[in-house]
Design an enzyme around this catalytic site. Structure first.
Site, short mmCIF file in Angstrom:
data_model
loop_
_atom_site.label_atom_id
_atom_site.label_comp_id
_atom_site.label_asym_id
_atom_site.label_seq_id
_atom_site.Cartn_x
_atom_site.Cartn_y
_atom_site.Cartn_z
N GLN A 604 0.83 -1.21 0.00
CA GLN A 604 0.00 0.00 0.00
C GLN A 604 0.86 1.26 0.00
O GLN A 604 0.51 2.26 -0.62
CB GLN A 604 -0.93 0.01 1.22
CG GLN A 604 -1.99 -1.09 1.21
CD GLN A 604 -2.85 -1.05 2.45
OE1 GLN A 604 -3.04 0.00 3.04
NE2 GLN A 604 -3.35 -2.20 2.86
N CYS A 605 1.99 1.23 0.73
CA CYS A 605 2.86 2.40 0.82
C CYS A 605 3.79 2.45 -0.39
O CYS A 605 4.09 1.43 -1.02
CB CYS A 605 3.69 2.36 2.10
SG CYS A 605 2.71 2.41 3.61
N THR A 606 4.24 3.67 -0.70
CA THR A 606 5.22 3.84 -1.77
C THR A 606 6.60 3.54 -1.20
O THR A 606 7.27 4.40 -0.64
CB THR A 606 5.18 5.28 -2.34
OG1 THR A 606 3.85 5.57 -2.76
CG2 THR A 606 6.11 5.42 -3.52
#
Length: 749
Positions: A604-606
């Site tokens: 979900q996170c970059t």
């Protein structure tokens, strides 16, 4: 007898020190307030060829000032309260009201209790300034005037027509011998010394007297006043020459150092009031009077310690005499100065200064660079850009860059880095769009945030980033933070109990985002998820706004410019001479969907290597700057394959259609830190693209929010795929594949 010719006068020009305007505005704000009464105005003109005909106005008059190499003016400055009153003011009536009493009193018409009016060295060199101070914007509108009594129409100042065969205006060196010219210089110096000793009355300051009387036989200079004139004998009056220090030192109006006739040289403006004084005060109207236009090449300051000592061998008298003039003028009658209006006789003044276009009109001064510390910061920040123009990049358009309005969609790692780089290019109008808040994990990677921004749930990123830019570069930066959620395909809304309210919120966000994109000159697409880039891509094409897209992977990055819409006017489309450039979604054969569904935290996170964001942000900004330096701007074509070097080549020869003053303008820049390599591919637009195809853009233009709602609330992407033509594209591809796979079993046997 030859007819008399009119005398030409050279008007004054004004200049004011910066401290003069700063002091005046401060006085208006703190002292005058709503009062429009006049306050003293002080100025002087120096005897110098560098300031010929220029009156310089200064901040204050010090009683101990010793500027005896210059002639002073004492006047009045008025500050009106509104720009409307400044515009509506009858300037001629105003000038008469401000100056006539003092001039007439000095000339013996009427009476005055002001002793300065009785001294022609002060009363005959007046000045007036009318101003309006816009204290909010630090702008001042002003108009200087140098009042002079004007004869009525048909009674102008004329040269004498009774000169016994001689010219009415001649250079001194053509009339007097060199010894006599040298005596003039000595006599005037001695006159100045004596005048200094007597100038302890009015304010104790010491200035050069602008007027004097010269006895030609003895070459003796006398002070100009009625008492001295009345004391002269008949013989002395017959040899009398009225002298004035001429502010117009140049004898060459064209400034070409060419020799011109004495008759073609205009006389200084101060002579006008001297002539009026002689007519009205000394009662010499109708007489032919000699004048000396005294024009020394330099007027030296007299030291207080050796006032009577001077080495005349050091003075270049020949230059002085070459520029000085002897003039014979017929003095107008006293009645010539009385204008007939409505059965009354009155006097009038002229003297409003001409503006930069050599026409009567006011001028303005911008005080913001003088009072705002941010100007100093901006000047220092722009020094790098200004130095580039000296030699390395003379075509760099710094002014255009400074006027750009840039929209950053995303205020995270990329957004912060892009904003800082934009500041370096002198771009100061930056808007952030983001709905997130600053968390404790952000400051180490996102350069516009600090720990203080994380407290109490965190500030909104957009707002905090905008505030940080102002804190970094000063209030000259116009930065705004907009808290707004970008609707995304596959992210449904409006289905809960407050569905109608949610729909209205999303609709406002869509409309606001569209307005922001339309109002800016360029858009940077810097959001985290793939689907969040879809709507801005469509909007940028619909509004014909250049868009720069940047995205990060774990160890790679992408920067690209989206091409213009194919529905651009033909004047732009044909100029491009290139196919439509592809967008971020042109390589996809499916519509964007919810990329956060069923994903772990690291998905979900970059998650990206920390050094990538500054690289990608710098490349994205450089791409935008180069684009605005191409004649076709966003319509510029991408380089041909032959223009792209496969080896290190830091030089662009400018032969490519995509060349700019800053180098080539690629379509995409892709790089990786795994092999530390970079490439610049060109990808044409996909006709069935889910974002940039004409079918999608046209549907958005036609249906607006309803189209966006249908796309976002469609969970499998079939709606958007149907609109764009992706569904048909896949069907056609499947049919062709099936045709390729069909074979005849009998033939195989």
């Amino acid at each position: 007898m030859a007819s008399a010719l009119p005398v030409r006068f050279h008007p004054f020009r004004s200049t004011a020190d910066p401290s003069f305007w700063l002091s005046h505005n401060s006085r208006k704000l703190n002292d005058l307030k709503l009062s429009e009464e006049s306050v003293p105005l002080h100025g002087y003109f120096a005897i110098s060829t560098n300031s010929s005909g220029t009156l310089r106005f200064v901040n204050v008059t010090d009683a101990s000032i010793r500027r005896n190499e210059a002639v002073r003016t004492i006047g009045k400055i008025y500050s009106l309260n509104t720009i409307e009153s400044f515009k509506k003011c009858d300037k001629n009536t105003f000038l008469n009201g401000a100056s006539l009493d003092g001039l007439l009193a000095c000339c013996g018409v009427g009476s005055s209790s002001n002793e300065t009016c009785d001294d022609p060295n002060i009363g005959l060199v007046p000045s007036v300034c009318l101003t309006y101070c816009d204290l909010k914007s630090n702008m001042t509108v002003y108009w200087f005037a140098f009042p002079a009594l004007a004869p009525k129409s048909g009674c102008g100042v004329m040269y004498s027509s009774n000169c016994e065969g001689a010219a009415p205006q001649s250079f001194v060196s053509d009339v007097w011998e060199a010894e006599k010219c040298n005596d003039l210089s000595k006599s005037f110096h001695q006159f100045r010394v004596l005048q200094e000793k007597d100038q302890s009355g009015i304010d104790g300051s010491v200035w050069c007297p602008p007027f004097f009387m010269l006895l030609e036989k003895s070459m003796k200079c006398l002070p100009l006043n009625k008492a001295t004139y009345d004391s002269l004998s008949k013989d002395e009056r017959q040899q009398l020459v009225f002298g004035f220090v001429d502010p117009n030192l140049s004898s060459d109006p064209l400034g070409q150092d060419c020799k011109i006739a004495a008759s073609d040289v205009p006389l200084g403006w101060t002579l006008r009031n001297l002539i009026a004084y002689i007519s009205l005060r000394l009662d010499l109207g109708g007489a032919n009077v000699k004048f000396l236009s005294f024009r020394p090449s330099v007027l030296r300051r007299i030291s207080a310690s050796n006032e009577c000592e001077v080495d005349f061998e050091d003075v270049n008298d020949e230059i002085d005499c070459n520029k000085s003039l002897l003039v014979e003028i017929k003095i107008p009658l006293a009645s010539d100065y009385q204008w007939q209006t409505d059965n009354n006789q009155e006097y009038k003044c002229v003297g409003w200064e001409l503006n930069a276009k050599s026409k009567p009109g006011p001028r303005s001064v911008d005080l913001r660079p003088l009072v705002s510390p941010s100007h100093l910061a901006r000047q220092a920040n722009d020094l790098n850009l200004r130095l580039m123009k000296w030699r390395a990049l003379p075509a760099l358009d710094v002014e255009r860059l400074s006027q750009l309005k840039v929209l950053l969609l995303g205020a995270g790692t990329l957004g912060c880095s892009v904003a800082r780089t934009l500041l370096g290019w002198g771009i100061r109008n930056i808007t952030f769009v983001d709905s997130g808040r600053v968390s404790y994990s952000n400051p180490v990677r996102q350069s516009l945030f600090g720990i203080e921004d994380c407290r109490e749930g965190g500030k909104y990123k957009a707002v905090a980033a905008a505030e940080s830019l102002v804190a970094i570069a000063g209030p000259d930066v116009k930065s705004e933070g907009v808290v707004l959620t970008i609707p995304m395909p596959g992210h449904s809304f409006g289905g809960g109990k407050d569905g109608a309210a949610e729909v209205n919120v999303v609709k406002r966000d869509v409309e606001h985002l569209h307005e922001l994109i339309q109002q800016h000159d360029a858009v940077f697409l810097l959001t985290d998820t793939r689907e969040s880039r879809w709507l801005p891509t469509v909007m940028a094409l619909a509004t014909d706004t250049p868009l720069i897209n940047s995205a990060l992977g774990l160890d790679s990055w992408l920067v690209m410019r989206h091409g213009p819409s194919s529905s651009l006017p033909s004047s732009k489309a044909t100029a491009s001479e290139a196919k439509k450039l592809g967008c971020y979604f042109c390589s996809d054969v499916v519509a964007p969907e919810n990329s956060t569904r069923d994903r772990t935290l690291d998905q979900q996170c970059t998650v990206t290597r920390p050094g990538l964001a500054p690289i990608a942000a710098s490349m994205a900004t450089e791409l935008m700057v180069a684009m605005f330096h191409h004649p076709l701007g966003n319509c510029a074509p991408a380089p041909d394959k032959k223009d792209i070097s496969t080896t290190y080549n830091p030089v662009d020869d400018g032969s490519s259609a995509s060349s700019t003053a800053l180098g080539l303008l690629p379509h995409q820049i892709r790089g990786t830190v795994v092999t530390y390599s970079m490439m610049t591919p060109t990808v044409p637009a996909f006709p069935a693209c889910s974002a940039c195809s004409d079918l999608v853009v046209d549907e958005y233009k036609r249906s607006g929010f309803e189209f966006v709602k249908c796309v976002c609330c469609d969970m499998d992407g079939s709606y958007l795929e149907g609109i764009s033509g992706l569904t048909k594209f896949r069907e056609d591809a499947a049919n062709k594949m099936e045709d390729c796979m069909d074979w005849d079993e009998e033939e195989e046997d």
